[in-house]
Design a protein around this motif. Structure first.
Motif, PDB file in Angstrom:
ATOM      1  N   ARG A  51      37.627 -64.591  -5.216  1.00  0.00           N
ATOM      2  CA  ARG A  51      36.603 -64.460  -4.171  1.00  0.00           C
ATOM      3  C   ARG A  51      37.209 -63.985  -2.860  1.00  0.00           C
ATOM      4  O   ARG A  51      36.709 -63.044  -2.226  1.00  0.00           O
ATOM      5  N   ASP A  52      38.305 -64.616  -2.440  1.00  0.00           N
ATOM      6  CA  ASP A  52      38.923 -64.259  -1.166  1.00  0.00           C
ATOM      7  C   ASP A  52      39.467 -62.832  -1.191  1.00  0.00           C
ATOM      8  O   ASP A  52      39.333 -62.087  -0.211  1.00  0.00           O
ATOM      9  N   PHE A  53      40.082 -62.449  -2.303  1.00  0.00           N
ATOM     10  CA  PHE A  53      40.635 -61.098  -2.404  1.00  0.00           C
ATOM     11  C   PHE A  53      39.511 -60.064  -2.373  1.00  0.00           C
ATOM     12  O   PHE A  53      39.605 -59.059  -1.648  1.00  0.00           O
ATOM     13  N   THR A  54      38.448 -60.299  -3.116  1.00  0.00           N
ATOM     14  CA  THR A  54      37.342 -59.339  -3.176  1.00  0.00           C
ATOM     15  C   THR A  54      36.652 -59.202  -1.828  1.00  0.00           C
ATOM     16  O   THR A  54      36.356 -58.090  -1.371  1.00  0.00           O
ATOM     17  N   GLU A  55      36.397 -60.331  -1.170  1.00  0.00           N
ATOM     18  CA  GLU A  55      35.749 -60.292   0.137  1.00  0.00           C
ATOM     19  C   GLU A  55      36.604 -59.541   1.152  1.00  0.00           C
ATOM     20  O   GLU A  55      36.087 -58.736   1.937  1.00  0.00           O
ATOM     21  N   ALA A  56      37.906 -59.811   1.156  1.00  0.00           N
ATOM     22  CA  ALA A  56      38.794 -59.126   2.097  1.00  0.00           C
ATOM     23  C   ALA A  56      38.886 -57.637   1.783  1.00  0.00           C
ATOM     24  O   ALA A  56      38.917 -56.802   2.694  1.00  0.00           O
ATOM     25  N   PHE A  57      38.929 -57.294   0.508  1.00  0.00           N
ATOM     26  CA  PHE A  57      39.003 -55.881   0.106  1.00  0.00           C
ATOM     27  C   PHE A  57      37.798 -55.113   0.645  1.00  0.00           C
ATOM     28  O   PHE A  57      37.946 -54.008   1.196  1.00  0.00           O
ATOM     29  N   LEU A  58      36.616 -55.669   0.489  1.00  0.00           N
ATOM     30  CA  LEU A  58      35.406 -54.996   0.956  1.00  0.00           C
ATOM     31  C   LEU A  58      35.303 -55.008   2.477  1.00  0.00           C
ATOM     32  O   LEU A  58      34.895 -54.016   3.096  1.00  0.00           O
ATOM     33  N   HIS A  59      35.688 -56.120   3.091  1.00  0.00           N
ATOM     34  CA  HIS A  59      35.551 -56.273   4.541  1.00  0.00           C
ATOM     35  C   HIS A  59      36.474 -55.324   5.306  1.00  0.00           C
ATOM     36  O   HIS A  59      36.075 -54.756   6.337  1.00  0.00           O
ATOM     37  N   TYR A  60      37.702 -55.149   4.826  1.00  0.00           N
ATOM     38  CA  TYR A  60      38.690 -54.367   5.562  1.00  0.00           C
ATOM     39  C   TYR A  60      38.869 -52.946   5.009  1.00  0.00           C
ATOM     40  O   TYR A  60      39.790 -52.256   5.440  1.00  0.00           O
ATOM     41  N   PHE A  61      38.000 -52.536   4.092  1.00  0.00           N
ATOM     42  CA  PHE A  61      38.246 -51.275   3.395  1.00  0.00           C
ATOM     43  C   PHE A  61      38.413 -50.099   4.354  1.00  0.00           C
ATOM     44  O   PHE A  61      39.434 -49.394   4.310  1.00  0.00           O
TER      45      PHE A  61
END
Length: 241
Positions: free
Chosen positions: A80-90
């Motif tokens: 969850r944390d990795f996916t959220e960060a990936f999308l947020h900082y893309f």
């Protein structure tokens, strides 16, 4: 399939609240021993997320976000944390990645050019030295910038200023972290084919964790300094009619 879902979504392990607080290399080793399985899974996530190459900066930012959480001993839900960060900082990570990659490319080209010329002309040793220092500074700046970016949402220019300040104030921990990350790849080359699984298991995640661990103190320092120097506005008072 419950066990498979829990492997990626369950809360990471913590430490006893009464345990003595460690610092430096002892703390680095303690976190590494406690979180080694999470780092292996994080390494796999990074490889999968970066397969398309253009997604590498966002995957690095997501890995940095999880690594900072490990350094700060916060609960992590890896997938969850990795996916959220990936999308947020893309988009931000992609823009900064292109800018920093371009700066490093210019520095490396200058080193190669002046290095070849310095063999016959000693006067070119001065710009060669400047190129080496600039390359090291850009690499250290990139380390601080990516960690600061995932620690606090800041405007681009302010983020760059804080990253530059942290790079000037405490450059050596970042350099040590980069040297550690490079040593992982040197070991992979020297011990190949025995080390064939190193990149797939921990090289990327352990390298990023070393960077996050090395620059975290400087990042916290400059963020606290920025908060102290930011002007505080008093709330507007309306006069009673």
């Amino acid at each position: 399939m419950q066990w498979l879902r829990d492997m990626w979504t369950r809360e990471g392990p913590g430490i006893p609240k009464d345990a003595p607080k460690r610092t430096g290399l002892a703390l680095f080793a303690e976190i590494l021993v406690r979180e080694w399985w999470e780092m292996i899974k994080l390494n796999i996530l990074f490889i999968l997320a970066g397969l398309f190459v253009v997604t590498l900066p966002a995957a690095l930012a997501a890995m940095a976000r999880v690594s900072v959480a490990l350094v700060e001993d916060r609960n992590t839900y890896l997938l969850r944390d990795f996916t959220e960060a990936f999308l947020h900082y893309f988009w931000r990570a992609t823009a900064w990645g292109l800018a920093l990659a371009g700066a490093l490319a210019v520095c490396v080209y200058a080193i190669a050019t002046y290095g070849a010329g310095a063999r016959d002309n000693l006067w070119l040793s001065a710009p060669l030295t400047i190129g080496l220092v600039a390359t090291a500074f850009v690499a250290v700046l990139a380390c601080h910038l990516i960690v600061l970016m995932v620690m606090r949402d800041l405007p681009a220019l302010r983020l760059l200023r804080l990253a530059a300040l942290a790079s000037i104030v405490r450059p050596f921990p970042a350099l040590a972290a980069l040297a550690f990350a490079a040593s992982l790849w040197v070991a992979h080359i020297l011990f190949y084919p025995v080390s064939v699984f190193m990149p797939a298991t921990f090289n990327f995640s352990l390298g990023m964790f070393a960077v996050a661990f090395g620059v975290h103190r400087a990042a916290v320092t400059v963020l606290d300094l920025a908060n102290e120097t930011q002007p505080h506005r008093e709330p507007h008072r309306r006069d009673a009619s």
